[in-house]
Motif scaffolding. Sequence first.
Motif, PDB file in Angstrom:
ATOM      1  N   VAL B  31       7.489 -36.123  50.118  1.00 21.27           N
ATOM      2  CA  VAL B  31       7.092 -34.728  49.945  1.00 21.27           C
ATOM      3  C   VAL B  31       8.177 -33.820  50.498  1.00 21.27           C
ATOM      4  CG1 VAL B  31       5.510 -32.954  50.795  1.00 21.27           C
ATOM      5  CG2 VAL B  31       4.614 -35.087  49.873  1.00 21.27           C
ATOM      6  N   ALA B  32       8.511 -32.784  49.738  1.00 17.90           N
ATOM      7  CA  ALA B  32       9.495 -31.806  50.198  1.00 17.90           C
ATOM      8  C   ALA B  32       8.769 -30.597  50.753  1.00 17.90           C
ATOM      9  CB  ALA B  32      10.386 -31.390  49.042  1.00 17.90           C
ATOM     10  N   LEU B  33       9.156 -30.172  51.949  1.00 14.74           N
ATOM     11  CA  LEU B  33       8.738 -28.863  52.446  1.00 14.74           C
ATOM     12  C   LEU B  33       9.843 -27.903  52.058  1.00 14.74           C
ATOM     13  CD1 LEU B  33       7.480 -29.648  56.074  1.00 14.74           C
ATOM     14  CD2 LEU B  33       6.117 -29.304  54.030  1.00 14.74           C
ATOM     15  N   LEU B  34       9.538 -27.039  51.102  1.00 10.49           N
ATOM     16  CA  LEU B  34      10.562 -26.168  50.534  1.00 10.49           C
ATOM     17  C   LEU B  34      10.218 -24.726  50.865  1.00 10.49           C
ATOM     18  CD1 LEU B  34      12.946 -25.736  48.479  1.00 10.49           C
ATOM     19  CD2 LEU B  34      11.207 -25.643  46.705  1.00 10.49           C
ATOM     20  N   GLY B  35      11.249 -23.943  51.086  1.00 13.98           N
ATOM     21  CA  GLY B  35      10.987 -22.524  51.305  1.00 13.98           C
ATOM     22  C   GLY B  35      12.224 -21.825  51.810  1.00 13.98           C
ATOM     23  N   ASP B 193      16.714 -25.919  49.418  1.00  6.30           N
ATOM     24  CA  ASP B 193      17.371 -26.021  48.124  1.00  6.30           C
ATOM     25  C   ASP B 193      16.357 -26.517  47.098  1.00  6.30           C
ATOM     26  OD1 ASP B 193      18.817 -26.656  45.931  1.00  6.30           O
ATOM     27  OD2 ASP B 193      20.389 -27.753  46.979  1.00  6.30           O
ATOM     28  N   GLN B 194      15.975 -25.644  46.169  1.00  4.50           N
ATOM     29  CA  GLN B 194      14.915 -26.012  45.227  1.00  4.50           C
ATOM     30  C   GLN B 194      15.343 -27.173  44.340  1.00  4.50           C
ATOM     31  OE1 GLN B 194      15.071 -25.106  41.711  1.00  4.50           O
ATOM     32  NE2 GLN B 194      17.186 -24.407  41.952  1.00  4.50           N
ATOM     33  N   LEU B 195      16.651 -27.272  44.061  1.00  5.37           N
ATOM     34  CA  LEU B 195      17.130 -28.357  43.213  1.00  5.37           C
ATOM     35  C   LEU B 195      16.898 -29.706  43.908  1.00  5.37           C
ATOM     36  CD1 LEU B 195      18.594 -29.074  40.607  1.00  5.37           C
ATOM     37  CD2 LEU B 195      20.734 -29.028  41.900  1.00  5.37           C
ATOM     38  N   GLU B 196      17.200 -29.734  45.221  1.00  4.58           N
ATOM     39  CA  GLU B 196      16.974 -30.937  46.008  1.00  4.58           C
ATOM     40  C   GLU B 196      15.503 -31.346  45.956  1.00  4.58           C
ATOM     41  OE1 GLU B 196      19.828 -30.421  49.370  1.00  4.58           O
ATOM     42  OE2 GLU B 196      18.099 -31.205  50.453  1.00  4.58           O
ATOM     43  N   ALA B 197      14.639 -30.355  46.120  1.00  6.91           N
ATOM     44  CA  ALA B 197      13.206 -30.641  46.103  1.00  6.91           C
ATOM     45  C   ALA B 197      12.779 -31.145  44.727  1.00  6.91           C
ATOM     46  CB  ALA B 197      12.427 -29.387  46.477  1.00  6.91           C
ATOM     47  N   ASP B 202       8.267 -36.351  45.269  1.00  9.31           N
ATOM     48  CA  ASP B 202       7.105 -36.644  44.433  1.00  9.31           C
ATOM     49  C   ASP B 202       6.254 -35.397  44.305  1.00  9.31           C
ATOM     50  OD1 ASP B 202       7.705 -39.382  44.100  1.00  9.31           O
ATOM     51  OD2 ASP B 202       6.981 -39.767  46.135  1.00  9.31           O
ATOM     52  N   ARG B 203       6.084 -34.729  45.444  1.00  7.93           N
ATOM     53  CA  ARG B 203       5.388 -33.446  45.414  1.00  7.93           C
ATOM     54  C   ARG B 203       6.137 -32.458  46.293  1.00  7.93           C
ATOM     55  NH1 ARG B 203      -0.920 -33.672  46.259  1.00  7.93           N
ATOM     56  NH2 ARG B 203      -0.525 -35.358  47.744  1.00  7.93           N
ATOM     57  N   ILE B 204       6.040 -31.188  45.936  1.00  4.80           N
ATOM     58  CA  ILE B 204       6.723 -30.132  46.678  1.00  4.80           C
ATOM     59  C   ILE B 204       5.676 -29.225  47.311  1.00  4.80           C
ATOM     60  CG2 ILE B 204       8.261 -28.131  46.509  1.00  4.80           C
ATOM     61  CD1 ILE B 204       9.501 -29.432  44.039  1.00  4.80           C
ATOM     62  N   ALA B 205       5.825 -29.003  48.623  1.00  2.55           N
ATOM     63  CA  ALA B 205       5.006 -27.999  49.288  1.00  2.55           C
ATOM     64  C   ALA B 205       5.891 -26.787  49.493  1.00  2.55           C
ATOM     65  CB  ALA B 205       4.489 -28.519  50.618  1.00  2.55           C
ATOM     66  N   LEU B 206       5.645 -25.748  48.714  1.00  2.00           N
ATOM     67  CA  LEU B 206       6.465 -24.543  48.823  1.00  2.00           C
ATOM     68  C   LEU B 206       5.815 -23.608  49.831  1.00  2.00           C
ATOM     69  CD1 LEU B 206       8.827 -22.809  47.838  1.00  2.00           C
ATOM     70  CD2 LEU B 206       7.376 -21.986  46.010  1.00  2.00           C
ATOM     71  N   MET B 207       6.599 -23.234  50.844  1.00  2.00           N
ATOM     72  CA  MET B 207       6.041 -22.407  51.914  1.00  2.00           C
ATOM     73  C   MET B 207       6.685 -21.043  51.930  1.00  2.00           C
ATOM     74  SD  MET B 207       5.822 -25.107  55.074  1.00  2.00           S
ATOM     75  CE  MET B 207       5.033 -23.942  56.180  1.00  2.00           C
ATOM     76  N   THR B 208       5.913 -20.061  52.341  1.00  2.00           N
ATOM     77  CA  THR B 208       6.473 -18.742  52.605  1.00  2.00           C
ATOM     78  C   THR B 208       5.659 -18.090  53.711  1.00  2.00           C
ATOM     79  OG1 THR B 208       6.942 -16.566  51.707  1.00  2.00           O
ATOM     80  CG2 THR B 208       5.160 -17.758  50.674  1.00  2.00           C
ATOM     81  N   ASP B 209       6.335 -17.467  54.653  1.00  9.42           N
ATOM     82  CA  ASP B 209       5.678 -16.804  55.797  1.00  9.42           C
ATOM     83  C   ASP B 209       4.684 -17.707  56.504  1.00  9.42           C
ATOM     84  OD1 ASP B 209       7.073 -14.502  55.357  1.00  9.42           O
ATOM     85  OD2 ASP B 209       5.582 -13.698  53.968  1.00  9.42           O
ATOM     86  N   GLY B 210       5.023 -18.965  56.665  1.00  6.57           N
ATOM     87  CA  GLY B 210       4.155 -19.874  57.399  1.00  6.57           C
ATOM     88  C   GLY B 210       2.950 -20.360  56.622  1.00  6.57           C
ATOM     89  N   LYS B 211       2.848 -19.962  55.377  1.00  7.71           N
ATOM     90  CA  LYS B 211       1.694 -20.398  54.580  1.00  7.71           C
ATOM     91  C   LYS B 211       2.155 -21.226  53.391  1.00  7.71           C
ATOM     92  CE  LYS B 211      -1.337 -16.455  55.515  1.00  7.71           C
ATOM     93  NZ  LYS B 211      -0.385 -15.489  56.091  1.00  7.71           N
ATOM     94  N   LEU B 212       1.233 -21.995  52.872  1.00  6.97           N
ATOM     95  CA  LEU B 212       1.536 -22.802  51.698  1.00  6.97           C
ATOM     96  C   LEU B 212       1.417 -21.918  50.459  1.00  6.97           C
ATOM     97  CD1 LEU B 212       2.166 -25.774  51.148  1.00  6.97           C
ATOM     98  CD2 LEU B 212      -0.263 -26.111  50.680  1.00  6.97           C
ATOM     99  N   ALA B 213       2.517 -21.798  49.692  1.00  8.52           N
ATOM    100  CA  ALA B 213       2.468 -20.968  48.492  1.00  8.52           C
ATOM    101  C   ALA B 213       2.066 -21.803  47.288  1.00  8.52           C
ATOM    102  CB  ALA B 213       3.827 -20.318  48.246  1.00  8.52           C
TER     103      ALA B 213
END
Lengths: 305, 362
Positions: B31-35, B193-197, B202-213
Motif C-alpha cells: 500500500v502506498a501512502l501518497l500525498g 510521487d504519484q507515478l511511484e504509487a 496494490d492500493r493507494i491511500a491518498l492523504m491530504t491535511d492528515g485525512k484520507l482523501a
Amino acid sequence: MTVTTTPTSPAAPQITPELASPSAGALSRGLFSALPYAVLFLFTVPILLLYGWLAFSSFFTRMEGLRPAGPFTLENWRFLWAPETVEQLNNKPPIIPLTINTLVFSLATAAVVLLISSMAGYALSRLYFPGRRMFLGSVLLLHSFPSVTLLIATFMVLRQLGLYDQLLGVILVKAAFELPLGIWIMKGFFDTIPWELEMAALVDGAGRITTWWRIVMPLVRPGLLALGLLAFVSGWNEFLLPFVFMPSGSQATLSILMQALLGEGRFVDYGLVTAVGLYYVLPVLLLFLFAQDQLMKIYGGGVKG
Amino acid sequence: MDVRFEKLTRRFGAVTAVDALDLEIRDGELVALLGPSGCGKTTTLLMTAGIYRPTSGAIYFGRRRVDHLLPRDRGIGMVFQNYALYPHMTVEENIGFPLELRRGVSRDERARRVRSAAERVKVDMLLARRPAQLSGGQQQRVALARALVKEPDILLLDEPLSNLDARLRHTMRAEIKRLQKDLSITSIFVTHDQLEALTMADRIALMTDGKLAAYGTPDDLYERPESRFVAEFIGNPPMNFLDAEVARADGQVVARNAEMQVPLANGLADRLSLNGAPRKVVLGIRPEHLTIGPTEPANARGDVYMVEPMGREQVVDVRIGDHSLQAIVPAAQSLRVGEPVGLAFDPTKLHLFDPAAGQRLG
C-alpha cells in the motif's frame, strides 16, 4: 615529449586535481601557496624562539641572551637520575611521584569530563525537556566565569564534603570547570548525527541506551578524542586549583613544583628551571604533535555520514 | 499480517498531522501512502513503526493492538529515506545489527542469515565495505537487507526511491515490487510521487491535511477519482478542468460553456438527475482523452500555444479563451505553434465534479 610534473616540496599543500593545470602557471602557483606559510612562519617565530631558548638553556651552563655561552652539559637534567644532589629539590616531593600525580590528575579530569559531557550533551541535543534552553544558556555563562572568583565558595564546598586537600576533590573541581565547554562541544557533535540513524536503531531492536552506546557514541568519537585531549592538557597545565586546594603538597603536581622552583628565595637556577620546565611541557608537545588531526576535528563539527 | 488503523490521530502542539485516520491493509498487500508534503503520510508511517506515539486511536497488526509497543516488539522492518545505514559499521555489521540485538540468534546463524539477505538484494559481494563506499542504489539495497533480515511481518518504506537518480529509480521500483511479492510481506510505503504509487502499489491511500482523501487500487483512483483533489493529484500531466454547466440541448444532455460543448454519455446524464434546470459542474478530462483535429467538427476550438515533444508522444497546450488545455497526441502528428485546431473530447472519459465541494458527480 615527456610530461614533467612540478616538484612539490613536502611542506607544500596538495593541489587538488581540478585546480592543477598540467603546465602553465606552476611558478605563480608555487608562490601563491607559499604565501600562507610565510605569514604563519612570521607569527610563529617568537614562539619557536622561546621553545628553542628553553631547550638550549637546559643543556648549557650559561646563556647570554639567545646564545648559549657556557659548555654543553647534562648537569641541569640530573634531577632525573640523581635528585638528591639537587639542592633546590631537597625539601620537595620527588619528581617521579609528582609526574604520576599530574598524570592521574589529568587523566581523571579528562575521564570525568568525557563521561559527563557525552551524557549531558546527548540529552541536551536530543531531549526536549522544560528549561532546556535556559540550562544551555546558563552552562555557557558558567564557562565565561573566571574560576578564581569561585575559589572561596569551592573551598567551603570541598571542606563540607571532606575532599579538601585531596586529589579527588581537585579532580572534581577541575572537571566541573571544564564541563561547560565540554557539554557544548559534545552537544554540537550530537547535533550532527541524523535522527534517522537512531530511529533505525530503535526499529532494529535497540533501546535508548544501546542506541546511544552502539550507534551514537562511535559516531562522535572524533569529538570525544578531541575533548579528551583538551581536558587532559588543561589538567596537565592546571596550577591554581591544586595549589589552592592541596596545600599540604602530599599529592602535588608538577606545576606546583615549577612555581616553587621559580618563586623561592632570591637565587633562581635557570638551568634547572628550564630543564624541569622542558620535562614538564614535553608530554603536552608530543601529544599535540601526534594528535593534531584529532584536535582539528573539534572545529570541523563532527562526522560525515 | 493485516494492518488496521482506527481513528489514528497525532497532534504536534496545535497542529494535527494525522486526523482520525481509518485504514485497513490486507495481508500481503503493498500500500502506498501518497500525498503532498505535510499531509501526514510520514507521521502515519512513523506511528506504525512505533517511533511516534499516536495522540489517540489504535493500530492493530492482525488481532494484536500494537500502538503502545516499542518498535522492537512490533515485528517490523523499515527502510528510511536516507537509508540510515550506520556509517561506522561494515555492510555485514549493518545487516547483522538487528539479529545481534536479538537474543537466541547464534553467531553462525547470524552470518548465514546476513548472507542470504544480502544475496536476495544482490549486495553479497559488498559485505566488507562501509556505507560511505557504496553508491546510492547499493545503500538502498543494504537498507532493504537490514530491514528484511529479521523476517519481519510488516515492511515499512519511507520515500524509498526519492534519493535515487531517474534510471535507478525505475529499476528499484520494479525490484522492490518483485521482492515484496516474492516474500508476500505486508508493506506500506510513503511517497509524494504519484507515478511511484501508481506503478508499485496494490492500493493507494491518498492523504491530504492528515485525512484520507481516497483509498483504492491505482485503476480506481485513475479511472474514477472520487473528488477533484484526487483527480488533480493522480496523473501526469494533470487532468484538465473546465467550469461548465450541464443542460439539455437538441434532445441531448451536454456539458457546455462559452467555448465548448460535449454530449454526455447516456449513463452519466441519467445519474446527474437534471430536473430541467441546468446544473453547474467542473468538467475534468485527462490529456490522453483529448484528440486534436480539424476545427470542424470539434467540441472546442483554440490555438496551439506550445508543443512539448516527449519522444513517443507530444504534450500540446491548446489555448481556449482565457485558459489552456493539455492534450497528449502521437508524435507523428505535426502541429505548429499558433495553428488553429479543434479538440475532440472522448465522451466516455469525462469526469464531473461538484464545483463547491469537489466530490464526484454521477
